[in-house]
Structure formats: C-alpha cells, structure tokens
Design an enzyme around this catalytic site. Sequence first.
Site, PDB file in Angstrom:
ATOM      1  N   LYS A 143     113.070 -33.309  98.034  1.00  0.00           N
ATOM      2  CA  LYS A 143     112.950 -32.418  96.534  1.00  0.00           C
ATOM      3  C   LYS A 143     114.288 -32.492  95.543  1.00  0.00           C
ATOM      4  CE  LYS A 143     112.099 -28.185  99.285  1.00  0.00           C
ATOM      5  NZ  LYS A 143     112.808 -26.996  99.828  1.00  0.00           N
TER       6      LYS A 143
ATOM      7  N   CYS B  66     109.934 -28.930  81.729  1.00  0.00           N
ATOM      8  CA  CYS B  66     108.947 -29.683  81.941  1.00  0.00           C
ATOM      9  C   CYS B  66     108.433 -30.711  82.895  1.00  0.00           C
ATOM     10  CB  CYS B  66     108.761 -29.756  80.679  1.00  0.00           C
ATOM     11  SG  CYS B  66     109.941 -31.043  79.680  1.00  0.00           S
TER      12      CYS B  66
ATOM     13  N   HIS C 224     109.873 -30.765  75.976  1.00  0.00           N
ATOM     14  CA  HIS C 224     108.403 -30.240  76.189  1.00  0.00           C
ATOM     15  C   HIS C 224     107.758 -29.898  74.625  1.00  0.00           C
ATOM     16  CE1 HIS C 224     111.761 -26.992  74.291  1.00  0.00           C
ATOM     17  NE2 HIS C 224     111.451 -26.841  74.127  1.00  0.00           N
TER      18      HIS C 224
END
Length: 124
Positions: free
Chosen positions: A71, A90, A103
């Site tokens: 994670k 993004c 992005h």
Amino acid sequence: MTTPGLPAMPVSSTPAVPSAGFRFTKEHLVVAVPVAVVAAVGGFLVSHYLSSGRSCKKGQVNTTVSKDSPKVVHSFDMEDIGTKAVYCRCWKSKKFPYCDGAHAKHNDATGDNVGPLIIKKKDA
C-alpha cells in the site's frame, strides 16, 4: 349452401384435431423477438458492469509508484508544508507524491478530469 349464379365451392372435409396447448403465431413472434433481444442486451450490460469492477489488474490506477509496497501511503505534518503544497492524484507524476502536471497529458489521452490536491494555509 350455394349462392345463385356462383359455382359451388368444394368443401374440404378435414377432421377437427383438438389443439394441444399453445400455438405460436406470427403475432407472438413479433412480440417475443424484441423482448428477447432487450433481455439479452440488458443481461450482457449488467454482467459486463459487474465484472468490470472486479478486474483490478486490468484497470490499475498506480502503474509505477512503489510497486513493491502492498500500500502506498504518504503522511505530512502541516508545519512542514509551508504556505502551499500540491499533491498528485493521477499517479502519473514523476515527482510523486507531488504534482508535476502529468494529469494534463493523462486527461487529454483518456478524457478524464483529474487534477491535483492543493493544500494551503488560511490567510490570517
């Protein structure tokens, strides 16, 4: 029965066969085919929608950042931010977790509308 002036029509003597059940007529077909097509298309769309949410590997958002970690988490103290910080949402930034404007290219390529997370201190 004969009508005066008209020749007599032959009458066929077909024995009456009792109908056993339902007779499928052209009118039934006109109704059944569109209903079947709509049901098939609806079933396909629902199954496609439900299965697309479960295929995580195909639609991964993070394609490059810390792939060896189970994670990706970043934590910052407010005092360390200064007056303003701009963070990537993004996952395309080369300076992740900070935004580098990647992005914009992502949005042009995909039609998406993702932008950065901007955190700034309130003016006193």
